[in-house]
Design a protein around this motif. Structure first.
Motif, mmCIF file in Angstrom:
data_model
loop_
_atom_site.group_PDB
_atom_site.id
_atom_site.type_symbol
_atom_site.label_atom_id
_atom_site.label_comp_id
_atom_site.label_asym_id
_atom_site.label_seq_id
_atom_site.Cartn_x
_atom_site.Cartn_y
_atom_site.Cartn_z
ATOM 1 N N MET A 51 -17.346 6.681 32.259
ATOM 2 C CA MET A 51 -17.247 7.805 31.324
ATOM 3 C C MET A 51 -15.940 7.779 30.528
ATOM 4 S SD MET A 51 -18.829 10.843 33.726
ATOM 5 C CE MET A 51 -18.341 12.179 32.656
ATOM 6 N N GLY A 52 -14.967 7.001 30.992
ATOM 7 C CA GLY A 52 -13.737 6.871 30.230
ATOM 8 C C GLY A 52 -12.477 7.380 30.905
ATOM 9 N N PHE A 53 -12.563 7.734 32.185
ATOM 10 C CA PHE A 53 -11.368 8.188 32.880
ATOM 11 C C PHE A 53 -10.394 7.034 33.086
ATOM 12 C CE2 PHE A 53 -13.992 11.843 33.866
ATOM 13 C CZ PHE A 53 -13.070 12.880 33.868
ATOM 14 N N ASP A 54 -9.113 7.356 32.987
ATOM 15 C CA ASP A 54 -8.058 6.354 33.131
ATOM 16 C C ASP A 54 -7.439 6.360 34.520
ATOM 17 O OD1 ASP A 54 -7.668 5.508 30.146
ATOM 18 O OD2 ASP A 54 -7.691 7.709 30.114
ATOM 19 N N TYR A 55 -7.406 7.546 35.152
ATOM 20 C CA TYR A 55 -6.763 7.681 36.456
ATOM 21 C C TYR A 55 -7.668 8.486 37.391
ATOM 22 C CZ TYR A 55 -2.760 6.483 33.512
ATOM 23 O OH TYR A 55 -1.932 5.880 32.622
ATOM 24 N N PHE A 56 -7.462 8.284 38.706
ATOM 25 C CA PHE A 56 -8.352 8.879 39.693
ATOM 26 C C PHE A 56 -7.547 9.370 40.898
ATOM 27 C CE2 PHE A 56 -10.248 5.485 37.307
ATOM 28 C CZ PHE A 56 -11.429 6.024 36.843
ATOM 29 N N GLN A 57 -7.999 10.527 41.424
ATOM 30 C CA GLN A 57 -7.309 11.146 42.554
ATOM 31 C C GLN A 57 -8.347 11.874 43.391
ATOM 32 O OE1 GLN A 57 -4.410 14.024 41.242
ATOM 33 N NE2 GLN A 57 -3.634 14.473 43.283
ATOM 34 N N GLY A 58 -8.300 11.709 44.701
ATOM 35 C CA GLY A 58 -9.260 12.424 45.529
ATOM 36 C C GLY A 58 -9.364 11.858 46.927
ATOM 37 N N TYR A 59 -10.155 12.518 47.765
ATOM 38 C CA TYR A 59 -10.277 12.137 49.164
ATOM 39 C C TYR A 59 -10.928 10.770 49.347
ATOM 40 C CZ TYR A 59 -8.933 16.823 50.740
ATOM 41 O OH TYR A 59 -8.244 17.981 51.004
ATOM 42 N N PHE A 60 -11.698 10.314 48.366
ATOM 43 C CA PHE A 60 -12.307 8.989 48.476
ATOM 44 C C PHE A 60 -11.223 7.921 48.593
ATOM 45 C CE2 PHE A 60 -13.636 5.123 46.060
ATOM 46 C CZ PHE A 60 -14.447 4.594 47.043
ATOM 47 N N PHE A 61 -10.121 8.131 47.896
ATOM 48 C CA PHE A 61 -9.023 7.169 47.910
ATOM 49 C C PHE A 61 -8.034 7.464 49.030
ATOM 50 C CE2 PHE A 61 -10.387 7.976 43.516
ATOM 51 C CZ PHE A 61 -10.959 6.746 43.235
#
Length: 401
Positions: free
Chosen positions: A178-188
Motif C-alpha cells: 500500500m506504500g508504507f515506509d516504516y512499520f511498528q507493532g507486536y508482529f516485530f
C-alpha cells in the motif's frame, strides 16, 4: 530496585532493518491521562534516557521517537535535544493552534524531523501535514478501508508513512504494498523495558550552574570551577559527552577538556536538561519567581554601577528555601559563600542585600518600602518588567515554561 524504567519499541523500514525506536514512559509517577502528567512523563523520559543511561545505550546509532504534548511543544522542549538523534512525535491530542504551528515550523527549519502520531485526516491537521516528515497511522483502529482512504488523501503531501500496531506477517506485506515506509507493532517486537538507577542532582548546584550559564559573559573558568567542585555534575557531564551522541576523538581527561570540547552552546544545552532533571517536580511559577527576583537584583546593581553577577546570585539563592523545601539557612550552608553574601541574603545587609529587600517589597507590592539608593520608583518598576520578560525567555530555553 531500579529508580526508573524506559520502554522502547522498534520501528522498521521496508526491508525490516531497524530505522528507529519509540521511547515510551513506563512508570506510575504521573497520570498520563492529564496534560501536565503526560508532559512530566515526557520530561522524565528525556532526562532518564539522555542524562542517566545515555541515548546510545537505549537506541544505539538509531533515532529516538519521543512523544511531545501541547505543553512540551509550547515550551520548545525538543530544541534542547539533538536534531539528528530524535524524531518529534506530535501526540494526537495536541491542541493545534497558531502557536503550535509556529513552534513546529521553527523546529522544521532548525532541521528536526516531525512525526504526527495516530493520525486521522481532518482540517485541523492540514497545516501540520504541510511540513510533517512522517505520518503514523494506527492501522488496527482505522481498518483496511479507512487506511486506504487516508493514504489517498495524503498522496499530495511529501510525507513518509508509518504503520502502527502491525500484528501479523500478512498485514506487513499488504501494508508495504500500500506504500508504507516504516512499520511498528507486536508482529516485530513488543515494547521491551530498560531499567536503571537515577543519580540524584544537587539542586543547589544545578541552580548555580543555571545562573552562570545564562550570563552572556560567562567564561570557561567559571563553568569549570562550578562543575568540577560537584562530583555528580562532573560525572553527568562526562557521561553525557562520552556516551550520548558525540564522536569524541580522544578520551576526555578533565572537566576543562570536556567544556572546551563541547563549547558553550552544547554546555548550555546540557545544563538546561540537567536543570529539568533536578527541578522537574517543582511548580514552574516557583522557579520563574526565583529568576525574576535574581534578574531584578542584577538590574538594580547595574543601575548603580555595582557588580551585577554578585547581585544576581544573591537574588536567586534567596529563593532556595522554596525550591529545595528546606530552611534558607540550611540551603545556604551547602554552598561555599562569602560572609557578605550570606548576610546580604539572610539579613539584607550591604548593597546587594538592600537590592534584595527592595525586590521582595516590590514583589509583595509593599510600595512604601520600595526603595534602593536614589533610584526613582519608575526605574525600579521598569527593572521589574524587564526581569519578567527575561525570566520567560530563560525558562523557554530551560524547557520549563
Amino acid at each position: 530496585m531500579a529508580d526508573f524504567i524506559i520502554g522502547r519499541q522498534q520501528i522498521l523500514d521496508k526491508k525490516l532493518n531497524i530505522y528507529a525506536y519509540e521511547i515510551l514512559f513506563r512508570g506510575q509517577d504521573f497520570d498520563l491521562r492529564r496534560e501536565d502528567g503526560a508532559t512530566q512523563a515526557t520530561n522524565q523520559v528525556i532526562t532518564d534516557s539522555i542524562l542517566e543511561l545515555g541515548l546510545n545505550q537505549i537506541v544505539g546509532p538509531h533515532k529516538a521517537f519521543i512523544n511531545f504534548t501541547t505543553q512540551n511543544i509550547l515550551e520548545k522542549t525538543p530544541m534542547n535535544l539533538p536534531k539528528d538523534r530524535i524524531v518529534v512525535e506530535v501526540l494526537e491530542n495536541v491542541s493545534v493552534d497558531s502557536r503550535i504551528i509556529s513552534n513546529l515550523k521553527e523546529l522544521t527549519q532548525q532541521g528536526y524531523t516531525i512525526a504526527l502520531d495516530d493520525f486521522v485526516f481532518s482540517e485541523k491537521w492540514k497545516p501540520l501535514i504541510e511540513f510533517a516528515d512522517i505520518i503514523k497511522l494506527d492501522i488496527l483502529d482505522l481498518g483496511e478501508n479507512k487506511t486506504r482512504t487516508t493514504i489517498e488523501q495524503l498522496k499530495p503531501y511529501n510525507v513518509k508513512l508509518l504503520a502502527e500496531k502491525v500484528e501479523t506477517h500478512d498485514e506487513y506485506l499488504y501494508l508495504r504494498e500500500m506504500g508504507f515506509d516504516y512499520f511498528q507493532g507486536y508482529f516485530f517486537q513488543k515494547p521491551n523495558i530498560i531499567a536503571g538507577k537515577r543519580l540524584g542532582v544537587n539542586q543547589a548546584a544545578a541552580i548555580r550552574l543555571l545562573t552562570v550559564i545564562n550570563d552572556p559573559e560567562v567564561e570557561f573558568e567559571q563553568l569549570t570551577l562550578i562543575i568540577s567542585q560537584d562530583a555528580v555534575l562532573s560525572y553527568k557531564l562526562l557521561h553525557y559527552i562520552n556516551s550520548a551522541f558525540f564522536s569524541v576523538p580522544n578520551k576526555i581527561k578533565s572537566i576543562r577538556h570536556a567544556i572546551s570540547y563541547l563549547g558553550l552552546k552544547e554546555i548550555k544545552r546540557w545544563s538546561n536538561i540537567l536543570t529539568l532533571a533536578s527541578l522537574s517536580n517543582k511548580p514552574v511559577a516557583m522557579l520563574q519567581n526565583a529568576l525574576i527576583r535574581a534578574k531584578m537584583c542584577e538590574r538594580l546593581g547595574d543601575l548603580i554601577g555595582e557588580q551585577s553577577e554578585h547581585f544576581f546570585l544573591v537574588g536567586i539563592l534567596s529563593s532556595l528555601d522554596s525550591i529545595l523545601d528546606i530552611p534558607l539557612e540550611d540551603a545556604l550552608a551547602q554552598l561555599p559563600l562569602t560572609d557578605d553574601m550570606t548576610s546580604a541574603i539572610l539579613a539584607g545587609e550591604g548593597p546587594a542585600g538592600e537590592a534584595l529587600r527592595c525586590v521582595i517589597n516590590y514583589n509583595y507590592w509593599n510600595i512604601s518600602a520600595v526603595a534602593f539608593q536614589d533610584l526613582d520608583q519608575k526605574i525600579i518598576g521598569e527593572a521589574y518588567i524587564q526581569s519578567i520578560n527575561w525570566a520567560k525567555d530563560v525558562l523557554s530555553e530551560v524547557i520549563l515554561i
